[in-house]
Design a protein around this motif. Sequence first.
Motif, PDB file in Angstrom:
ATOM      1  N   ASP A  82      17.157 -40.427 -31.105  1.00  0.00           N
ATOM      2  CA  ASP A  82      16.137 -41.082 -30.300  1.00  0.00           C
ATOM      3  C   ASP A  82      15.699 -40.075 -29.238  1.00  0.00           C
ATOM      4  O   ASP A  82      16.156 -38.928 -29.241  1.00  0.00           O
ATOM      5  CB  ASP A  82      16.619 -42.423 -29.727  1.00  0.00           C
ATOM      6  N   CYS A  83      14.811 -40.458 -28.333  1.00  0.00           N
ATOM      7  CA  CYS A  83      14.244 -39.490 -27.393  1.00  0.00           C
ATOM      8  C   CYS A  83      15.304 -38.859 -26.498  1.00  0.00           C
ATOM      9  O   CYS A  83      15.334 -37.636 -26.317  1.00  0.00           O
ATOM     10  CB  CYS A  83      13.123 -40.120 -26.572  1.00  0.00           C
ATOM     11  N   SER A  84      16.205 -39.655 -25.938  1.00  0.00           N
ATOM     12  CA  SER A  84      17.215 -39.077 -25.051  1.00  0.00           C
ATOM     13  C   SER A  84      18.306 -38.362 -25.843  1.00  0.00           C
ATOM     14  O   SER A  84      18.906 -37.395 -25.358  1.00  0.00           O
ATOM     15  CB  SER A  84      17.815 -40.141 -24.133  1.00  0.00           C
ATOM     16  N   GLY A  85      18.559 -38.805 -27.085  1.00  0.00           N
ATOM     17  CA  GLY A  85      19.497 -38.083 -27.942  1.00  0.00           C
ATOM     18  C   GLY A  85      18.966 -36.698 -28.295  1.00  0.00           C
ATOM     19  O   GLY A  85      19.723 -35.720 -28.352  1.00  0.00           O
ATOM     20  N   PHE A  86      17.655 -36.600 -28.510  1.00  0.00           N
ATOM     21  CA  PHE A  86      17.020 -35.311 -28.797  1.00  0.00           C
ATOM     22  C   PHE A  86      17.141 -34.368 -27.598  1.00  0.00           C
ATOM     23  O   PHE A  86      17.587 -33.227 -27.735  1.00  0.00           O
ATOM     24  CB  PHE A  86      15.547 -35.529 -29.174  1.00  0.00           C
ATOM     25  N   THR A  87      16.756 -34.836 -26.408  1.00  0.00           N
ATOM     26  CA  THR A  87      16.811 -33.956 -25.231  1.00  0.00           C
ATOM     27  C   THR A  87      18.258 -33.593 -24.891  1.00  0.00           C
ATOM     28  O   THR A  87      18.533 -32.466 -24.483  1.00  0.00           O
ATOM     29  CB  THR A  87      16.101 -34.575 -24.009  1.00  0.00           C
ATOM     30  N   ARG A  88      19.171 -34.531 -25.072  1.00  0.00           N
ATOM     31  CA  ARG A  88      20.599 -34.252 -24.830  1.00  0.00           C
ATOM     32  C   ARG A  88      21.064 -33.103 -25.727  1.00  0.00           C
ATOM     33  O   ARG A  88      21.750 -32.184 -25.271  1.00  0.00           O
ATOM     34  CB  ARG A  88      21.420 -35.511 -25.119  1.00  0.00           C
ATOM     35  N   TRP A  89      20.717 -33.157 -27.011  1.00  0.00           N
ATOM     36  CA  TRP A  89      21.152 -32.136 -27.961  1.00  0.00           C
ATOM     37  C   TRP A  89      20.547 -30.774 -27.623  1.00  0.00           C
ATOM     38  O   TRP A  89      21.239 -29.752 -27.596  1.00  0.00           O
ATOM     39  CB  TRP A  89      20.788 -32.570 -29.371  1.00  0.00           C
ATOM     40  N   VAL A  90      19.252 -30.746 -27.339  1.00  0.00           N
ATOM     41  CA  VAL A  90      18.585 -29.484 -27.001  1.00  0.00           C
ATOM     42  C   VAL A  90      19.212 -28.876 -25.742  1.00  0.00           C
ATOM     43  O   VAL A  90      19.531 -27.683 -25.710  1.00  0.00           O
ATOM     44  CB  VAL A  90      17.065 -29.693 -26.810  1.00  0.00           C
TER      45      VAL A  90
END
Length: 175
Positions: A82-90
């Motif tokens: 999801d959006c915050s999962g994406f930014t967390r990973w990056v």
Amino acid sequence: MSGRRRLALVTVLVLVTATGAVPFRTNVLPEIVRIAFAIEKREIVYAWGGGHAEDPGPSKGTCLGYTGRIKPCPAADTRGLDCSGFTRWVYALAHGADVLGPGNTDDHVQKMRRVRIARPGDLVFFGKITKKRVKTHHVGIYLGDGKMINAPETGAVVRVDPIGRIRDFAGFYRL
């Protein structure tokens, strides 16, 4: 050499040696953008709650709290972000550690500071942020020129979108 000079020299040598062993990452913003584009090329699908496992990265989502337009909720059977999962990973890949943690957009924005002038790699949040209340619902990585890379919604993959695609811009934030 006087005692004071010797002490000053020893102090400088100790500080230089000690700080040389510590990873010093002052400007990770360009790295964040590079990593985000590399992930976009993998066409990872959106999954509500995806990316919030113990370690950052794609994971099965959850239907708890899901309000998406695709019914029934596909998140529990979808491996993605999801959006915050994406930014967390990056951010974890760029910083070498899970600096944002497993929380949602409300949790992540509170770990950051608002900036007036955004640089590529900053996060762009949507929702309402005041001194007393934080209620966000979306986050993306700012690319410049009014664009962000994000995991936008159920049925989509990580992609580049104009920031204006979402109405309630809340600000740019930097770790």
